[in-house]
Design a protein around this motif. Structure first.
Motif, mmCIF file in Angstrom:
data_model
loop_
_atom_site.group_PDB
_atom_site.id
_atom_site.type_symbol
_atom_site.label_atom_id
_atom_site.label_comp_id
_atom_site.label_asym_id
_atom_site.label_seq_id
_atom_site.Cartn_x
_atom_site.Cartn_y
_atom_site.Cartn_z
ATOM 1 N N LEU A 1 -58.614 -84.981 -58.887
ATOM 2 C CA LEU A 1 -58.692 -85.752 -60.128
ATOM 3 C C LEU A 1 -57.796 -86.985 -60.075
ATOM 4 N N GLU A 2 -56.623 -86.856 -59.493
ATOM 5 C CA GLU A 2 -55.712 -88.005 -59.392
ATOM 6 C C GLU A 2 -56.271 -89.085 -58.479
ATOM 7 N N LYS A 3 -57.030 -88.679 -57.464
ATOM 8 C CA LYS A 3 -57.603 -89.647 -56.510
ATOM 9 C C LYS A 3 -58.908 -90.247 -57.009
ATOM 10 N N THR A 4 -59.509 -89.615 -58.018
ATOM 11 C CA THR A 4 -60.764 -90.133 -58.568
ATOM 12 C C THR A 4 -60.525 -90.526 -60.022
ATOM 13 N N LYS A 5 -61.128 -89.799 -60.941
ATOM 14 C CA LYS A 5 -60.941 -90.059 -62.368
ATOM 15 C C LYS A 5 -60.893 -88.741 -63.119
ATOM 16 N N PHE A 6 -60.152 -88.745 -64.207
ATOM 17 C CA PHE A 6 -60.084 -87.574 -65.076
ATOM 18 C C PHE A 6 -61.260 -87.620 -66.047
ATOM 19 N N THR A 7 -62.438 -87.236 -65.544
ATOM 20 C CA THR A 7 -63.644 -87.137 -66.364
ATOM 21 C C THR A 7 -64.179 -85.713 -66.234
ATOM 22 N N ILE A 8 -65.017 -85.307 -67.148
ATOM 23 C CA ILE A 8 -65.547 -83.942 -67.094
ATOM 24 C C ILE A 8 -66.364 -83.699 -65.815
ATOM 25 N N PRO A 9 -67.253 -84.613 -65.397
ATOM 26 C CA PRO A 9 -67.983 -84.344 -64.135
ATOM 27 C C PRO A 9 -67.052 -84.231 -62.920
ATOM 28 N N MET A 10 -66.059 -85.100 -62.824
ATOM 29 C CA MET A 10 -65.122 -85.009 -61.697
ATOM 30 C C MET A 10 -64.265 -83.761 -61.818
ATOM 31 N N ALA A 11 -63.902 -83.410 -63.033
ATOM 32 C CA ALA A 11 -63.110 -82.189 -63.231
ATOM 33 C C ALA A 11 -63.925 -80.964 -62.843
ATOM 34 N N LEU A 12 -65.213 -80.963 -63.136
ATOM 35 C CA LEU A 12 -66.071 -79.848 -62.747
ATOM 36 C C LEU A 12 -66.115 -79.730 -61.224
ATOM 37 N N PHE A 13 -66.321 -80.847 -60.553
ATOM 38 C CA PHE A 13 -66.316 -80.843 -59.085
ATOM 39 C C PHE A 13 -64.974 -80.334 -58.558
ATOM 40 N N ALA A 14 -63.879 -80.864 -59.096
ATOM 41 C CA ALA A 14 -62.545 -80.473 -58.644
ATOM 42 C C ALA A 14 -62.280 -78.993 -58.897
ATOM 43 N N ASN A 15 -62.711 -78.497 -60.038
ATOM 44 C CA ASN A 15 -62.501 -77.085 -60.362
ATOM 45 C C ASN A 15 -63.359 -76.168 -59.488
ATOM 46 N N ILE A 16 -64.535 -76.607 -59.107
ATOM 47 C CA ILE A 16 -65.355 -75.809 -58.189
ATOM 48 C C ILE A 16 -64.687 -75.761 -56.817
ATOM 49 N N VAL A 17 -64.159 -76.877 -56.364
ATOM 50 C CA VAL A 17 -63.416 -76.888 -55.098
ATOM 51 C C VAL A 17 -62.206 -75.955 -55.205
ATOM 52 N N GLY A 18 -61.499 -76.021 -56.334
ATOM 53 C CA GLY A 18 -60.359 -75.129 -56.551
ATOM 54 C C GLY A 18 -60.764 -73.665 -56.530
ATOM 55 N N ALA B 1 -65.159 -72.760 -64.252
ATOM 56 C CA ALA B 1 -64.926 -74.136 -63.790
ATOM 57 C C ALA B 1 -65.401 -75.132 -64.842
ATOM 58 N N PHE B 2 -66.567 -74.858 -65.432
ATOM 59 C CA PHE B 2 -67.065 -75.741 -66.492
ATOM 60 C C PHE B 2 -66.129 -75.719 -67.697
ATOM 61 N N LEU B 3 -65.744 -74.517 -68.130
ATOM 62 C CA LEU B 3 -64.847 -74.405 -69.289
ATOM 63 C C LEU B 3 -63.502 -75.084 -69.034
ATOM 64 N N ALA B 4 -62.950 -74.876 -67.843
ATOM 65 C CA ALA B 4 -61.664 -75.500 -67.499
ATOM 66 C C ALA B 4 -61.782 -77.019 -67.510
ATOM 67 N N SER B 5 -62.912 -77.519 -67.042
ATOM 68 C CA SER B 5 -63.136 -78.970 -67.015
ATOM 69 C C SER B 5 -63.230 -79.535 -68.421
ATOM 70 N N TRP B 6 -64.043 -78.917 -69.233
ATOM 71 C CA TRP B 6 -64.254 -79.402 -70.600
ATOM 72 C C TRP B 6 -62.978 -79.282 -71.430
ATOM 73 N N ILE B 7 -62.365 -78.091 -71.415
ATOM 74 C CA ILE B 7 -61.121 -77.896 -72.171
ATOM 75 C C ILE B 7 -60.023 -78.787 -71.627
ATOM 76 N N GLY B 8 -59.883 -78.803 -70.299
ATOM 77 C CA GLY B 8 -58.809 -79.564 -69.671
ATOM 78 C C GLY B 8 -58.867 -81.051 -69.961
ATOM 79 N N ILE B 9 -60.033 -81.655 -69.809
ATOM 80 C CA ILE B 9 -60.161 -83.101 -70.055
ATOM 81 C C ILE B 9 -59.952 -83.409 -71.535
ATOM 82 N N THR B 10 -60.525 -82.594 -72.408
ATOM 83 C CA THR B 10 -60.368 -82.814 -73.852
ATOM 84 C C THR B 10 -58.901 -82.739 -74.263
ATOM 85 N N VAL B 11 -58.218 -81.685 -73.826
ATOM 86 C CA VAL B 11 -56.808 -81.517 -74.177
ATOM 87 C C VAL B 11 -55.956 -82.594 -73.512
#
Length: 189
Positions: free
Chosen positions: A105-122, A161-171
């Motif tokens: 996320l730090e190397k790309t953008k803090f957006t829900i689609p990128m967060a979803l990708f990052a969380n799936i990798v995690g 991963a989806f929930l973490a992305s949505w909650i995480g970016i919103t918060v």
């Protein structure tokens, strides 16, 4: 804000997410070897909100307090025997997963689609660590280790991963607006 206040805020944030992980660890669905729990959801939310360094520090704190015996792991368990047991690899994987997720996320953008990708990798990172230790500790064949340590977690892992992305970016966006966390220059510019 001076450096001392920034460090204090970072420590408080890491402590809060270690506590959130401990709480969500108790939300579990028992399985024969490794339960499905809310821990990985907490890892993803922590990494998405805090980023790589603080997210990983939060998970180190979580592993450390559980490792000394506080009952913060799934099923109110704790102690070094958990860390070296069949499920310990997942806990160590949380540290790596938080770091990798936050770094993407730090190397790309803090957006829900990128967060979803990052969380799936995690999620994949956590499963690799967990399955490897599960295999070694129980002396399982790879097929049996995958059947017990990966397959049961894929669908629920994608949902988390989806929930973490949505909650995480919103918060994260709200915390940045309230100046309660420090964002990177790309976000604040």
């Amino acid at each position: 804000m001076d450096n001392k206040n920034t460090k204090l805020r970072m420590l408080i944030n890491c402590s809060i997410f270690a506590a959130i992980t401990a709480i969500l660890a108790q939300v579990e669905i028992p399985l024969p070897l490794i339960p499905i729990s809310g821990q990985t959801l907490a890892v993803g939310i922590a990494a998405t909100i805090l980023g790589s360094r603080q997210g990983a520090i939060a998970m180190v704190c979580y592993a450390a307090i559980g490792g000394v015996g506080l009952p913060v792991f799934a099923g109110f368990s704790g102690g070094p025997q958990v860390l070296v047991g069949p499920s310990g690899g997942y806990i160590f994987g949380f540290i790596a997963a938080a770091y990798v997720t936050g770094l993407i996320l730090e190397k790309t953008k803090f957006t829900i689609p990128m967060a979803l990708f990052a969380n799936i990798v995690g999620m994949v990172v956590t499963l690799i660590f967990g399955t490897l230790q599960l295999k070694l500790v129980l002396d399982l064949e790879w097929g049996a280790a995958m059947a017990a340590g990966v397959y049961p977690f894929i669908v629920v892992g994608l949902i988390k991963a989806f929930l973490a992305s949505w909650i995480g970016i919103t918060v994260r966006q709200r915390l940045l607006q309230a100046n309660l966390i420090v964002g990177n220059q790309k976000e604040t510019a």
